[in-house]
Design a protein around this motif. Structure first.
Motif, PDB file in Angstrom:
ATOM      1  N   ASN A 150       0.802  -1.263  -0.010  1.00 46.97           N
ATOM      2  CA  ASN A 150      -0.061   0.157  -0.075  1.00 46.97           C
ATOM      3  C   ASN A 150       0.865   1.201  -0.059  1.00 46.97           C
ATOM      4  OD1 ASN A 150      -2.827   1.389   0.597  1.00 46.97           O
ATOM      5  ND2 ASN A 150      -1.546   1.922   2.161  1.00 46.97           N
ATOM      6  N   ASP A 151       1.842   1.262   0.771  1.00 48.12           N
ATOM      7  CA  ASP A 151       2.726   2.603   1.075  1.00 48.12           C
ATOM      8  C   ASP A 151       3.354   2.694  -0.199  1.00 48.12           C
ATOM      9  OD1 ASP A 151       1.725   2.891   3.526  1.00 48.12           O
ATOM     10  OD2 ASP A 151       3.642   2.075   4.583  1.00 48.12           O
ATOM     11  N   LEU A 152       3.969   1.593  -0.887  1.00 49.67           N
ATOM     12  CA  LEU A 152       4.728   1.660  -2.335  1.00 49.67           C
ATOM     13  C   LEU A 152       3.872   1.673  -3.491  1.00 49.67           C
ATOM     14  CD1 LEU A 152       7.958  -0.505  -0.857  1.00 49.67           C
ATOM     15  CD2 LEU A 152       7.676   1.977  -0.951  1.00 49.67           C
ATOM     16  N   SER A 153       2.801   2.048  -3.340  1.00 48.56           N
ATOM     17  CA  SER A 153       1.700   1.826  -4.597  1.00 48.56           C
ATOM     18  C   SER A 153       2.226   2.613  -5.719  1.00 48.56           C
ATOM     19  CB  SER A 153       0.353   2.381  -4.167  1.00 48.56           C
ATOM     20  OG  SER A 153      -0.302   2.330  -5.213  1.00 48.56           O
ATOM     21  N   GLY A 154       2.429   2.115  -6.908  1.00 48.54           N
ATOM     22  CA  GLY A 154       3.230   2.770  -7.817  1.00 48.54           C
ATOM     23  C   GLY A 154       4.606   2.394  -8.210  1.00 48.54           C
ATOM     24  N   VAL A 155       5.271   2.079  -7.051  1.00 48.48           N
ATOM     25  CA  VAL A 155       6.596   1.468  -7.186  1.00 48.48           C
ATOM     26  C   VAL A 155       6.822   0.279  -7.862  1.00 48.48           C
ATOM     27  CG1 VAL A 155       8.845   1.536  -5.979  1.00 48.48           C
ATOM     28  CG2 VAL A 155       6.990   3.436  -5.504  1.00 48.48           C
ATOM     29  N   GLU A 156       7.861   0.178  -8.489  1.00 51.57           N
ATOM     30  CA  GLU A 156       8.035  -1.291  -8.904  1.00 51.57           C
ATOM     31  C   GLU A 156       8.747  -2.014  -8.043  1.00 51.57           C
ATOM     32  OE1 GLU A 156      10.758  -3.662 -12.339  1.00 51.57           O
ATOM     33  OE2 GLU A 156      10.442  -1.580 -12.601  1.00 51.57           O
ATOM     34  N   VAL A 157       8.021  -3.139  -7.434  1.00 50.03           N
ATOM     35  CA  VAL A 157       8.505  -3.798  -6.314  1.00 50.03           C
ATOM     36  C   VAL A 157       8.402  -5.173  -6.243  1.00 50.03           C
ATOM     37  CG1 VAL A 157       8.208  -4.248  -3.954  1.00 50.03           C
ATOM     38  CG2 VAL A 157       7.869  -1.826  -4.805  1.00 50.03           C
ATOM     39  N   TYR A 158       9.259  -6.088  -5.763  1.00 53.39           N
ATOM     40  CA  TYR A 158       9.342  -7.519  -5.804  1.00 53.39           C
ATOM     41  C   TYR A 158       9.828  -8.050  -4.372  1.00 53.39           C
ATOM     42  CZ  TYR A 158      10.214  -6.709 -10.706  1.00 53.39           C
ATOM     43  OH  TYR A 158       9.931  -6.119 -12.225  1.00 53.39           O
ATOM     44  N   PHE A 159       9.048  -8.902  -3.931  1.00 58.98           N
ATOM     45  CA  PHE A 159       9.491  -9.696  -2.654  1.00 58.98           C
ATOM     46  C   PHE A 159       9.983 -11.008  -2.992  1.00 58.98           C
ATOM     47  CE2 PHE A 159       5.564  -6.836  -2.140  1.00 58.98           C
ATOM     48  CZ  PHE A 159       5.744  -6.127  -1.127  1.00 58.98           C
ATOM     49  N   ASP A 160      10.839 -11.273  -1.900  1.00 56.92           N
ATOM     50  CA  ASP A 160      11.658 -12.483  -1.824  1.00 56.92           C
ATOM     51  C   ASP A 160      12.602 -12.616  -2.851  1.00 56.92           C
ATOM     52  OD1 ASP A 160      12.525 -14.534  -0.235  1.00 56.92           O
ATOM     53  OD2 ASP A 160      11.402 -15.907  -0.987  1.00 56.92           O
ATOM     54  N   GLU A 161      13.201 -11.230  -3.611  1.00 57.15           N
ATOM     55  CA  GLU A 161      13.791 -11.571  -4.731  1.00 57.15           C
ATOM     56  C   GLU A 161      15.160 -11.961  -4.951  1.00 57.15           C
ATOM     57  OE1 GLU A 161      13.937 -10.528  -9.035  1.00 57.15           O
ATOM     58  OE2 GLU A 161      12.265 -10.947  -7.639  1.00 57.15           O
ATOM     59  N   PRO A 162      15.730 -13.035  -5.582  1.00 61.41           N
ATOM     60  CA  PRO A 162      16.872 -13.695  -5.391  1.00 61.41           C
ATOM     61  C   PRO A 162      17.989 -12.504  -6.242  1.00 61.41           C
ATOM     62  CG  PRO A 162      15.352 -15.391  -6.509  1.00 61.41           C
ATOM     63  CD  PRO A 162      14.567 -13.972  -6.352  1.00 61.41           C
ATOM     64  N   MET A 163      18.842 -12.409  -5.249  1.00 60.27           N
ATOM     65  CA  MET A 163      19.922 -11.243  -5.650  1.00 60.27           C
ATOM     66  C   MET A 163      21.030 -11.562  -6.786  1.00 60.27           C
ATOM     67  SD  MET A 163      18.280  -8.567  -4.370  1.00 60.27           S
ATOM     68  CE  MET A 163      19.773  -7.507  -4.702  1.00 60.27           C
ATOM     69  N   GLY A 164      21.414 -12.708  -6.836  1.00 63.25           N
ATOM     70  CA  GLY A 164      22.311 -13.227  -7.820  1.00 63.25           C
ATOM     71  C   GLY A 164      22.493 -12.682  -9.249  1.00 63.25           C
ATOM     72  N   GLN A 165      21.231 -12.675  -9.759  1.00 57.97           N
ATOM     73  CA  GLN A 165      21.109 -12.115 -11.120  1.00 57.97           C
ATOM     74  C   GLN A 165      21.294 -10.514 -11.013  1.00 57.97           C
ATOM     75  OE1 GLN A 165      16.633 -12.004 -12.336  1.00 57.97           O
ATOM     76  NE2 GLN A 165      16.240 -12.357 -10.085  1.00 57.97           N
TER      77      GLN A 165
ATOM     78  N   GLY B  10      24.319 -14.906  -4.251  1.00 53.00           N
ATOM     79  CA  GLY B  10      23.908 -14.208  -3.107  1.00 53.00           C
ATOM     80  C   GLY B  10      22.342 -14.629  -2.893  1.00 53.00           C
ATOM     81  N   GLY B  11      21.940 -14.299  -1.590  1.00 53.70           N
ATOM     82  CA  GLY B  11      20.502 -14.880  -1.229  1.00 53.70           C
ATOM     83  C   GLY B  11      19.638 -13.889  -1.755  1.00 53.70           C
ATOM     84  N   PRO B  12      18.115 -14.239  -1.347  1.00 54.87           N
ATOM     85  CA  PRO B  12      17.177 -13.117  -1.904  1.00 54.87           C
ATOM     86  C   PRO B  12      17.041 -11.818  -0.543  1.00 54.87           C
ATOM     87  CG  PRO B  12      16.409 -14.962  -0.393  1.00 54.87           C
ATOM     88  CD  PRO B  12      17.630 -15.264  -0.601  1.00 54.87           C
ATOM     89  N   ALA B  13      16.524 -10.862  -1.323  1.00 51.20           N
ATOM     90  CA  ALA B  13      16.097  -9.647  -0.502  1.00 51.20           C
ATOM     91  C   ALA B  13      14.593  -9.677  -0.081  1.00 51.20           C
ATOM     92  CB  ALA B  13      16.172  -8.386  -1.367  1.00 51.20           C
ATOM     93  N   ASP B  14      14.361  -9.355   1.019  1.00 51.37           N
ATOM     94  CA  ASP B  14      12.789  -9.380   1.351  1.00 51.37           C
ATOM     95  C   ASP B  14      12.188  -8.595   0.420  1.00 51.37           C
ATOM     96  OD1 ASP B  14      13.299 -10.900   3.648  1.00 51.37           O
ATOM     97  OD2 ASP B  14      13.550  -9.233   5.178  1.00 51.37           O
ATOM     98  N   VAL B  15      12.453  -7.499   0.133  1.00 51.69           N
ATOM     99  CA  VAL B  15      11.981  -6.426  -0.768  1.00 51.69           C
ATOM    100  C   VAL B  15      12.822  -5.682  -1.644  1.00 51.69           C
ATOM    101  CG1 VAL B  15      10.181  -4.316  -0.849  1.00 51.69           C
ATOM    102  CG2 VAL B  15      10.152  -6.066   1.368  1.00 51.69           C
ATOM    103  N   PHE B  16      12.580  -5.616  -2.754  1.00 54.90           N
ATOM    104  CA  PHE B  16      13.422  -5.054  -3.805  1.00 54.90           C
ATOM    105  C   PHE B  16      12.549  -4.098  -4.579  1.00 54.90           C
ATOM    106  CE2 PHE B  16      16.831  -6.150  -7.230  1.00 54.90           C
ATOM    107  CZ  PHE B  16      17.675  -4.942  -6.858  1.00 54.90           C
ATOM    108  N   ALA B  17      12.994  -2.681  -4.323  1.00 53.09           N
ATOM    109  CA  ALA B  17      12.195  -1.528  -5.163  1.00 53.09           C
ATOM    110  C   ALA B  17      12.954  -1.042  -6.117  1.00 53.09           C
ATOM    111  CB  ALA B  17      11.889  -0.553  -3.994  1.00 53.09           C
ATOM    112  N   PHE B  18      12.437  -0.617  -7.260  1.00 52.55           N
ATOM    113  CA  PHE B  18      12.945   0.165  -8.212  1.00 52.55           C
ATOM    114  C   PHE B  18      12.074   1.480  -8.611  1.00 52.55           C
ATOM    115  CE2 PHE B  18      14.295  -4.344  -9.041  1.00 52.55           C
ATOM    116  CZ  PHE B  18      15.433  -4.132  -9.668  1.00 52.55           C
TER     117      PHE B  18
END
Length: 305
Positions: A13-28, A35-43
């Motif tokens: 809700n707070d990040l409405s409109g922001v490109e957001v991914y949850f539990d996103e693997p970071m190695g890519q 590297g392991g995943p990020a709880d929240v990854f925002a662009f």
């Protein structure tokens, strides 16, 4: 995913409109490809969206981690708690006379080639540095005798309350691969570089030479985090590692490059733990043989698996 669903829903809700991914693997997203995943990854795509992310992290008491181009970073296998933010969508580059103004997410390589097109000299050293403008300022990136502080005029930053203001380069305490950006909890939004007009051919000749030196000496055929260690006073890290007989030595899928001893490469599906273990092995061996402590240039963040 370590965030409870209640927090996840509030963040959405707070990040409405922001490109957001949850539990996103970071190695890519990293040059090491591990590297392991990020709880929240925002662009975020705008300064206002950056403010949304900053204020959401503060409102929910979540740590906020900035990710640049992932070129000088290792994320542990357990990943990163809280919010990771990439400013890669903020990547404009413009000019103002002999100044170039670049947004944080622009790559410093692209800025150097933009300067070439305008026959502006001062950023040739950056033509092979695979990082963003924000990351380059953060660590005062440098190569082949040049560094960001040589031509940086000022930066625009955001603080933890979401306020935006300009800071002169002289206030950043820029030193060898360091600045006070992290200490001040600033987010670099853009940087202004003051360059000088010379002939395009002179700039291109220098950049071509540096590119050839880089491609011929660095192990670009494997994933890596770039130069792992800072240069010890009076020595070269790569030479010390080479003279310690460590080239080709490794743990798991990570090993010291046989092409350039200052690099550790992901040779065969390495984990972050493998990579870190090789770093520690190199530090211990060089310390034992030469009595010299190698200080890491690469950042290591995140949690153990």
């Amino acid at each position: 995913m370590r965030l409870v669903e209640g927090i996840k829903n509030k963040l959405m809700n707070d990040l409405s409109g922001v490109e957001v991914y949850f539990d996103e693997p970071m190695g890519q997203y990293l040059y090491t490809k591990l590297g392991g995943p990020a709880d929240v990854f925002a662009f975020p795509k705008t300064i206002e969206e950056v403010k949304k992310v900053v204020r959401a992290s503060k409102a929910h008491n979540l740590p906020l981690t900035l990710l640049g181009n992932g070129s000088n970073l290792i994320i542990r296998d357990g990943g990163i708690r809280g919010i990771v933010m990439s400013l890669s969508h903020l990547n404009t580059i413009t000019s103002d006379g002999e100044d170039i103004i670049a947004s944080s997410g622009a790559t410093i390589i692209d800025v150097s080639y933009y300067a070439l097109e305008l026959s502006l000299s001062g950023l040739e050293f950056a033509c092979g540095i695979p990082g963003t403008v924000g990351g380059a300022v953060f660590m005062n990136a440098g190569a082949y005798g040049g560094e960001v502080k040589d031509c940086l005029h000022s930066v625009t930053v955001m603080d933890t309350s979401g306020e935006v203001y300009d800071v002169e380069a002289s206030k950043l305490e820029l030193g060898y691969r360091t600045s006070n950006v992290a200490e001040k909890n600033w987010i670099v939004l853009s940087a202004r570089f003051t360059l000088k007009k010379v002939t395009l051919m002179d700039i291109k000749a220098k950049m071509d030479d540096l590119t050839e030196r880089r491609t011929s000496k660095q192990p670009l055929e494997y994933p890596s985090c770039g130069s792992v260690f800072k240069r010890p006073p009076g020595h070269f890290a790569g030479q010390l590692i080479q003279e310690s007989g460590l080239q080709g030595k490794g743990i798991g899928g990570a090993e010291v490059s046989t092409k350039h001893a200052g690099f550790i490469v992901n040779k065969n599906h390495a984990t972050a733990s493998d990579y870190i273990a090789v770093i520690e092995m190199v530090q211990q061996t060089v310390k034992t043989k030469f009595g010299i402590t190698l200080e890491r240039e690469v950042r290591i963040i995140g949690e153990e698996a």
